[in-house]
Motif scaffolding. Sequence first.
Motif, PDB file in Angstrom:
ATOM      1  N   ALA A  82     -22.984   1.160 -43.967  1.00  7.28           N
ATOM      2  CA  ALA A  82     -21.712   1.549 -43.215  1.00  7.28           C
ATOM      3  C   ALA A  82     -21.457   3.075 -43.752  1.00  7.28           C
ATOM      4  O   ALA A  82     -21.159   3.948 -43.276  1.00  7.28           O
ATOM      5  N   CYS A  83     -21.076   3.141 -44.882  1.00 10.41           N
ATOM      6  CA  CYS A  83     -20.640   4.353 -45.723  1.00 10.41           C
ATOM      7  C   CYS A  83     -21.581   5.373 -45.661  1.00 10.41           C
ATOM      8  O   CYS A  83     -21.117   6.619 -45.647  1.00 10.41           O
ATOM      9  N   ASP A  84     -23.013   4.952 -45.894  1.00 10.08           N
ATOM     10  CA  ASP A  84     -23.963   6.275 -45.989  1.00 10.08           C
ATOM     11  C   ASP A  84     -24.112   6.831 -44.418  1.00 10.08           C
ATOM     12  O   ASP A  84     -24.392   7.964 -44.454  1.00 10.08           O
ATOM     13  N   GLN A  85     -23.894   5.987 -43.574  1.00 14.41           N
ATOM     14  CA  GLN A  85     -23.940   6.847 -42.185  1.00 14.41           C
ATOM     15  C   GLN A  85     -22.797   7.554 -41.949  1.00 14.41           C
ATOM     16  O   GLN A  85     -22.777   8.566 -41.241  1.00 14.41           O
ATOM     17  N   THR A  86     -21.544   7.290 -42.566  1.00  9.05           N
ATOM     18  CA  THR A  86     -20.241   7.915 -42.078  1.00  9.05           C
ATOM     19  C   THR A  86     -20.621   9.294 -43.061  1.00  9.05           C
ATOM     20  O   THR A  86     -20.166  10.358 -42.754  1.00  9.05           O
ATOM     21  N   MET A  87     -21.203   9.044 -44.386  1.00  8.08           N
ATOM     22  CA  MET A  87     -21.333  10.226 -45.128  1.00  8.08           C
ATOM     23  C   MET A  87     -22.375  11.293 -44.539  1.00  8.08           C
ATOM     24  O   MET A  87     -22.077  12.638 -44.592  1.00  8.08           O
ATOM     25  N   SER A  88     -23.396  10.552 -43.964  1.00  8.44           N
ATOM     26  CA  SER A  88     -24.426  11.565 -43.050  1.00  8.44           C
ATOM     27  C   SER A  88     -23.551  12.363 -42.010  1.00  8.44           C
ATOM     28  O   SER A  88     -23.888  13.703 -41.716  1.00  8.44           O
ATOM     29  N   GLN A  89     -22.648  11.751 -41.219  1.00 10.12           N
ATOM     30  CA  GLN A  89     -21.975  12.471 -40.161  1.00 10.12           C
ATOM     31  C   GLN A  89     -21.094  13.343 -40.713  1.00 10.12           C
ATOM     32  O   GLN A  89     -20.819  14.549 -40.056  1.00 10.12           O
ATOM     33  N   PHE A  90     -20.592  13.460 -41.760  1.00 10.76           N
ATOM     34  CA  PHE A  90     -19.681  14.418 -42.312  1.00 10.76           C
ATOM     35  C   PHE A  90     -20.423  15.341 -43.226  1.00 10.76           C
ATOM     36  O   PHE A  90     -19.766  16.410 -44.077  1.00 10.76           O
ATOM     37  N   ASN A  91     -21.829  15.242 -43.356  1.00  6.39           N
ATOM     38  CA  ASN A  91     -22.636  16.020 -44.283  1.00  6.39           C
ATOM     39  C   ASN A  91     -22.279  15.933 -45.660  1.00  6.39           C
ATOM     40  O   ASN A  91     -22.309  16.794 -46.405  1.00  6.39           O
ATOM     41  N   TYR A  92     -21.748  14.846 -46.228  1.00  7.34           N
ATOM     42  CA  TYR A  92     -21.539  14.595 -47.449  1.00  7.34           C
ATOM     43  C   TYR A  92     -22.555  13.833 -47.918  1.00  7.34           C
ATOM     44  O   TYR A  92     -23.483  13.211 -47.484  1.00  7.34           O
ATOM     45  N   PRO A  93     -22.930  14.069 -49.418  1.00  8.42           N
ATOM     46  CA  PRO A  93     -23.847  13.296 -50.071  1.00  8.42           C
ATOM     47  C   PRO A  93     -23.752  11.624 -49.855  1.00  8.42           C
ATOM     48  O   PRO A  93     -22.728  11.286 -50.083  1.00  8.42           O
ATOM     49  N   LYS A  94     -24.898  10.950 -49.686  1.00  4.69           N
ATOM     50  CA  LYS A  94     -24.734   9.630 -49.683  1.00  4.69           C
ATOM     51  C   LYS A  94     -24.499   8.790 -50.843  1.00  4.69           C
ATOM     52  O   LYS A  94     -24.554   9.582 -52.093  1.00  4.69           O
ATOM     53  N   GLY A  95     -24.254   7.731 -51.075  1.00  2.00           N
ATOM     54  CA  GLY A  95     -24.043   7.002 -52.151  1.00  2.00           C
ATOM     55  C   GLY A  95     -22.498   6.710 -52.970  1.00  2.00           C
ATOM     56  O   GLY A  95     -22.428   6.342 -54.101  1.00  2.00           O
ATOM     57  N   LEU A  96     -21.622   6.979 -52.071  1.00  2.00           N
ATOM     58  CA  LEU A  96     -20.363   6.876 -52.271  1.00  2.00           C
ATOM     59  C   LEU A  96     -20.006   5.309 -52.848  1.00  2.00           C
ATOM     60  O   LEU A  96     -19.271   5.155 -53.621  1.00  2.00           O
ATOM     61  N   ILE A  97     -20.643   4.485 -51.906  1.00  5.35           N
ATOM     62  CA  ILE A  97     -20.672   2.972 -52.338  1.00  5.35           C
ATOM     63  C   ILE A  97     -22.299   2.654 -52.270  1.00  5.35           C
ATOM     64  O   ILE A  97     -23.220   3.008 -51.524  1.00  5.35           O
ATOM     65  N   SER A  98     -22.774   2.195 -53.251  1.00  7.53           N
ATOM     66  CA  SER A  98     -23.983   1.916 -53.701  1.00  7.53           C
ATOM     67  C   SER A  98     -24.220   0.884 -54.638  1.00  7.53           C
ATOM     68  O   SER A  98     -23.387   0.225 -55.187  1.00  7.53           O
ATOM     69  N   PHE A  99     -25.615   0.557 -54.794  1.00  4.66           N
ATOM     70  CA  PHE A  99     -25.779  -0.523 -55.952  1.00  4.66           C
ATOM     71  C   PHE A  99     -26.037   0.235 -57.280  1.00  4.66           C
ATOM     72  O   PHE A  99     -27.083   1.121 -57.210  1.00  4.66           O
ATOM     73  N   THR A 100     -25.140  -0.337 -58.076  1.00  4.48           N
ATOM     74  CA  THR A 100     -25.282   0.637 -59.322  1.00  4.48           C
ATOM     75  C   THR A 100     -24.476  -0.325 -60.390  1.00  4.48           C
ATOM     76  O   THR A 100     -24.367  -1.505 -60.247  1.00  4.48           O
ATOM     77  N   SER A 101     -24.188   0.345 -61.458  1.00  7.26           N
ATOM     78  CA  SER A 101     -23.757  -0.622 -62.714  1.00  7.26           C
ATOM     79  C   SER A 101     -22.334   0.260 -63.048  1.00  7.26           C
ATOM     80  O   SER A 101     -22.237   1.245 -62.907  1.00  7.26           O
ATOM     81  N   GLU A 102     -21.651  -0.435 -64.034  1.00  6.95           N
ATOM     82  CA  GLU A 102     -20.404  -0.016 -64.472  1.00  6.95           C
ATOM     83  C   GLU A 102     -20.716   1.163 -65.390  1.00  6.95           C
ATOM     84  O   GLU A 102     -20.138   2.254 -65.396  1.00  6.95           O
TER      85      GLU A 102
END
Length: 459
Positions: free
Chosen positions: A294-314
């Motif tokens: 959902a977040c990647d979809q929104t980021m694409s609509q605003f032409n922002y880089p994806k990955g604001l929410i992601s599978f990552t680690s601390e």
Amino acid sequence: MKFDIKEEDLIIKPYKSEDSIYVRQQKGKFQSLRKYTGTLLMIVFVLIPWLTYQGEQAILLNIADQQFRFFSMTFFPQDLTILAALFMVGAFTLFFITTWLGRVWCGFLCPQTVWMFMYVWVEEKIEGTRNQRIKLDQAPLSWHKTQKKLLKHSAWLAISFFTATSFMAYFIPAKELYTGLIEFDWSAIVLSWIAFFTLCTYGNAGWLREKMCIYMCPYSRFQSAMFDKNTLLIAYDTIRGESRGRRKRNEDPKQRALGDCVDCNLCVQVCPAGIDIRNGLQYECISCGACIDACDQTMSQFNYPKGLISFTSENALAGTKVKTLRPKILSYGVITLIMFILMGYFVSSRALVEASILRDRNVLYRANFDGSIENSYQLKLTNKMQTTESFILHIADHEHVKFSIDGAITAQKLEMKIIPFTLTIAPDYITERVSSFELVISNPHDEVLATKPIRFYSN
């Protein structure tokens, strides 16, 4: 100053009712992965009971006869160590995956998640989108509302019934089970279990849903003991996203001191647990990845880089080095491998013949007219193989012992035979009051399958 306090406000309520969660359907790579893995698991779950081996159901957990068939192998209660090893393998494999990848089991492979999303899909097809479902529930009772609710719950019950019969096919031969269904010939026990599992599936996936994961599943409670700063989890990049706020698509967020989060709230609407991932790591999160899509979809609509929410680690979020090979994950990996090896050893070394010897309880020994001493026994011989076999029995290294069984013993597949026999020894060859012998069970090719000790008593 006068305060307007109502009487009901003074009542302390022991439980606060939670609002219903209306899950918004979301598309994306993680949702596609979850859909494909869930569909594959469903197909495997339904088709396994229909696999055949040598003309019989390949996998059958026959509790009534205490026989668990797995292709060419049949396990009995005596093989409980193999079942224990299997559970240990599953547990340590789950620990290993959790330490490495977090709760991917919950998000992509857990049956509760698969069925829950299936029920949500049915709900959306019948009642409409998230907003339409909210409006429908808030609307007064009408024929239109009743019709949709009845259709939805009927579909849920149909899926639950199919799930229950598919599950019972692991314990009752599938052909026999479905033949009984067509002919209305189920016993009361079968009907009771089918009804029980139908109601359980309907209640878990249709009503409890996320409450099963949050309140009842122990895995969500002890997962934190396996997490570390290198464990992959779903996380929100606070530094990049804050301060959050709504804006126009072509607006420069830096002019308003805003981060990349547009506060669209889609990450909350698509979450099956109803949490806000922006509040940090929460045990309710099942790592299904819906908020990422959902977040990647929104980021694409605003032409922002994806990955604001992601599978990552601390550590990755903090910009420090991520350690993949670390002591905890290596320990779980080694223990899991050891458990696999032990289970393989137990399976390969299991006896193909189960034998036990009982003495005659009525008399310790008998003295025959010629002075020889006779002991009576009873042999319980179980053929654990899937084919009819012949067995040769003899007493090892004692040529002066007369053995009453002459010739081969034939046992059908999975048959237990009770065979009485006697041992007789002439007095000249008896040197002790209690002698020890060994009964050897072999096949016609002289391959020893089992040995059993025997005690022989005399005067």
